[in-house]
Design a protein around this motif. Structure first.
Motif, PDB file in Angstrom:
ATOM      1  N   ARG A 158       0.827  -1.208   0.000  1.00  0.00           N
ATOM      2  CA  ARG A 158       0.000   0.000   0.000  1.00  0.00           C
ATOM      3  C   ARG A 158       0.860   1.256   0.000  1.00  0.00           C
ATOM      4  N   ASP A 159       1.956   1.272   0.734  1.00  0.00           N
ATOM      5  CA  ASP A 159       2.836   2.447   0.739  1.00  0.00           C
ATOM      6  C   ASP A 159       3.412   2.694  -0.647  1.00  0.00           C
ATOM      7  N   SER A 160       3.718   1.619  -1.362  1.00  0.00           N
ATOM      8  CA  SER A 160       4.232   1.756  -2.727  1.00  0.00           C
ATOM      9  C   SER A 160       3.162   2.324  -3.654  1.00  0.00           C
ATOM     10  N   ILE A 161       1.912   1.926  -3.443  1.00  0.00           N
ATOM     11  CA  ILE A 161       0.816   2.479  -4.251  1.00  0.00           C
ATOM     12  C   ILE A 161       0.720   3.978  -4.009  1.00  0.00           C
ATOM     13  N   LEU A 162       0.799   4.385  -2.742  1.00  0.00           N
ATOM     14  CA  LEU A 162       0.708   5.806  -2.413  1.00  0.00           C
ATOM     15  C   LEU A 162       1.848   6.588  -3.051  1.00  0.00           C
ATOM     16  N   GLU A 163       3.046   6.033  -3.008  1.00  0.00           N
ATOM     17  CA  GLU A 163       4.204   6.684  -3.620  1.00  0.00           C
ATOM     18  C   GLU A 163       4.022   6.772  -5.135  1.00  0.00           C
ATOM     19  N   SER A 164       3.526   5.694  -5.747  1.00  0.00           N
ATOM     20  CA  SER A 164       3.307   5.678  -7.195  1.00  0.00           C
ATOM     21  C   SER A 164       2.213   6.658  -7.610  1.00  0.00           C
ATOM     22  N   LEU A 165       1.183   6.819  -6.779  1.00  0.00           N
ATOM     23  CA  LEU A 165       0.147   7.812  -7.056  1.00  0.00           C
ATOM     24  C   LEU A 165       0.726   9.216  -6.958  1.00  0.00           C
ATOM     25  N   SER A 166       1.537   9.459  -5.940  1.00  0.00           N
ATOM     26  CA  SER A 166       2.120  10.784  -5.723  1.00  0.00           C
ATOM     27  C   SER A 166       3.040  11.203  -6.859  1.00  0.00           C
ATOM     28  N   ASN A 167       3.841  10.276  -7.359  1.00  0.00           N
ATOM     29  CA  ASN A 167       4.796  10.656  -8.412  1.00  0.00           C
ATOM     30  C   ASN A 167       4.223  10.504  -9.825  1.00  0.00           C
ATOM     31  N   GLY A 168       2.933  10.143  -9.939  1.00  0.00           N
ATOM     32  CA  GLY A 168       2.281  10.078 -11.244  1.00  0.00           C
ATOM     33  C   GLY A 168       2.504   8.787 -11.992  1.00  0.00           C
ATOM     34  N   GLU A 169       3.177   7.835 -11.384  1.00  0.00           N
ATOM     35  CA  GLU A 169       3.475   6.564 -12.050  1.00  0.00           C
ATOM     36  C   GLU A 169       2.203   5.779 -12.391  1.00  0.00           C
ATOM     37  N   LEU A 170       1.129   6.001 -11.633  1.00  0.00           N
ATOM     38  CA  LEU A 170      -0.126   5.292 -11.892  1.00  0.00           C
ATOM     39  C   LEU A 170      -1.127   6.122 -12.692  1.00  0.00           C
ATOM     40  N   ASP A 171      -0.674   7.242 -13.259  1.00  0.00           N
ATOM     41  CA  ASP A 171      -1.560   8.014 -14.134  1.00  0.00           C
ATOM     42  C   ASP A 171      -1.991   7.113 -15.284  1.00  0.00           C
ATOM     43  N   GLY A 172      -3.269   7.100 -15.567  1.00  0.00           N
ATOM     44  CA  GLY A 172      -3.805   6.229 -16.605  1.00  0.00           C
ATOM     45  C   GLY A 172      -4.417   4.958 -16.043  1.00  0.00           C
ATOM     46  N   PHE A 173      -4.154   4.679 -14.767  1.00  0.00           N
ATOM     47  CA  PHE A 173      -4.726   3.490 -14.129  1.00  0.00           C
ATOM     48  C   PHE A 173      -5.820   3.851 -13.129  1.00  0.00           C
ATOM     49  N   GLU A 174      -6.274   5.109 -13.173  1.00  0.00           N
ATOM     50  CA  GLU A 174      -7.255   5.577 -12.195  1.00  0.00           C
ATOM     51  C   GLU A 174      -8.524   4.737 -12.170  1.00  0.00           C
ATOM     52  N   GLU A 175      -8.937   4.213 -13.340  1.00  0.00           N
ATOM     53  CA  GLU A 175     -10.183   3.450 -13.387  1.00  0.00           C
ATOM     54  C   GLU A 175     -10.093   2.126 -12.623  1.00  0.00           C
ATOM     55  N   LEU A 176      -8.869   1.709 -12.278  1.00  0.00           N
ATOM     56  CA  LEU A 176      -8.709   0.494 -11.484  1.00  0.00           C
ATOM     57  C   LEU A 176      -8.888   0.759  -9.991  1.00  0.00           C
ATOM     58  N   LEU A 177      -8.861   2.031  -9.626  1.00  0.00           N
ATOM     59  CA  LEU A 177      -9.107   2.429  -8.236  1.00  0.00           C
ATOM     60  C   LEU A 177     -10.476   3.095  -8.205  1.00  0.00           C
ATOM     61  N   ILE A 178     -11.062   3.183  -7.029  1.00  0.00           N
ATOM     62  CA  ILE A 178     -12.319   3.928  -6.914  1.00  0.00           C
ATOM     63  C   ILE A 178     -11.940   5.397  -6.882  1.00  0.00           C
ATOM     64  N   VAL A 179     -12.339   6.139  -7.893  1.00  0.00           N
ATOM     65  CA  VAL A 179     -11.955   7.537  -8.009  1.00  0.00           C
ATOM     66  C   VAL A 179     -13.209   8.393  -8.019  1.00  0.00           C
ATOM     67  N   ASN A 180     -13.210   9.429  -7.179  1.00  0.00           N
ATOM     68  CA  ASN A 180     -14.314  10.381  -7.191  1.00  0.00           C
ATOM     69  C   ASN A 180     -13.852  11.722  -6.633  1.00  0.00           C
ATOM     70  N   GLU A 181     -14.353  12.785  -7.203  1.00  0.00           N
ATOM     71  CA  GLU A 181     -14.098  14.141  -6.729  1.00  0.00           C
ATOM     72  C   GLU A 181     -12.633  14.397  -6.370  1.00  0.00           C
ATOM     73  N   GLY A 182     -11.724  13.944  -7.218  1.00  0.00           N
ATOM     74  CA  GLY A 182     -10.317  14.230  -7.008  1.00  0.00           C
ATOM     75  C   GLY A 182      -9.613  13.359  -5.995  1.00  0.00           C
ATOM     76  N   SER A 183     -10.231  12.233  -5.641  1.00  0.00           N
ATOM     77  CA  SER A 183      -9.581  11.339  -4.687  1.00  0.00           C
ATOM     78  C   SER A 183      -9.673   9.898  -5.188  1.00  0.00           C
ATOM     79  N   ALA A 184      -8.755   9.080  -4.708  1.00  0.00           N
ATOM     80  CA  ALA A 184      -8.745   7.658  -5.052  1.00  0.00           C
ATOM     81  C   ALA A 184      -8.840   6.853  -3.773  1.00  0.00           C
ATOM     82  N   ILE A 185      -9.596   5.760  -3.825  1.00  0.00           N
ATOM     83  CA  ILE A 185      -9.722   4.858  -2.694  1.00  0.00           C
ATOM     84  C   ILE A 185      -8.855   3.650  -2.995  1.00  0.00           C
TER      85      ILE A 185
END
Length: 194
Positions: A31-58
């Motif tokens: 989970r910490d790696s996911i947070l780091e990857s979200l912060s640095n943009g590495e997971l841009d384009g994979f947002e639909e795999l997370l629950i995303v709403n109003e500028g946040s990801a679950i």
């Protein structure tokens, strides 16, 4: 989500994010790696795999909210609050065993992150009234908890103590949130959900 137990017996969890055409992948360890990857943009384009709403990801597990705008993480695992499965709502003090009687508040994720006092739904939980409706003669509530919480629907499990020994009865309380604050509907049905 992949789990691997190596020879040492240490359980490791990892996540593999794949594009629909399988051309792009990102592997993160925890989970910490996911947070780091979200912060640095590495997971841009994979947002639909997370629950995303109003500028946040679950994140998987429904305990961490990542705020894209502020690059901040909110961890619910150390709180008494419970997030809905769809990641749209938080039940304040909903992660308690047993749920306290009285006023219950549900907030939208964006209001929860802003730490304001705007509630999507607020209602009273009255165990005596439930027992009266079901004609349960009890000494009080032994256990009550959320067993299902998603947009529009909450299912609670309530178990009543007997005056002498054992259980006086159990029920599920179904709360239909679809009609909004003014028209909350409660159903008392034993679905066997605990």
């Amino acid at each position: 989500e992949l789990k691997n137990t190596d020879a040492s017996g240490e359980n490791r969890t990892g996540y593999i994010f794949l594009s629909k055409d399988l051309a792009t992948s990102v592997i993160v360890g925890d989970r910490d790696s996911i947070l780091e990857s979200l912060s640095n943009g590495e997971l841009d384009g994979f947002e639909e795999l997370l629950i995303v709403n109003e500028g946040s990801a679950i994140l998987p597990g429904n305990t961490h909210i990542f705020d894209y705008e502020n690059k901040a993480t909110h961890d619910l695992s150390g709180t008494k609050d419970e997030m809905s499965r769809d990641g749209k709502y938080v039940w304040l003090d909903g992660n308690e065993e047993s749920l306290s009687e009285g006023s219950q508040q549900l907030q939208k994720i964006e209001d929860y992150l802003e730490e304001n006092d705007t509630y999507h739904v607020e209602f009273q939980l009255d165990y005596d009234k439930i027992a009266d409706q079901l004609q349960i003669d009890s000494a009080g509530v032994d256990t009550s908890r959320i067993v299902y919480f998603n947009e529009g629907l909450v299912i609670l499990y309530v178990r009543y103590d007997s005056a002498i020994t054992g259980t006086a009865g159990t029920t599920n309380v179904i709360i239909d949130l679809d009609d909004g604050q003014e028209n909350l509907t409660f159903y008392l049905v034993d679905l066997g959900m605990q």
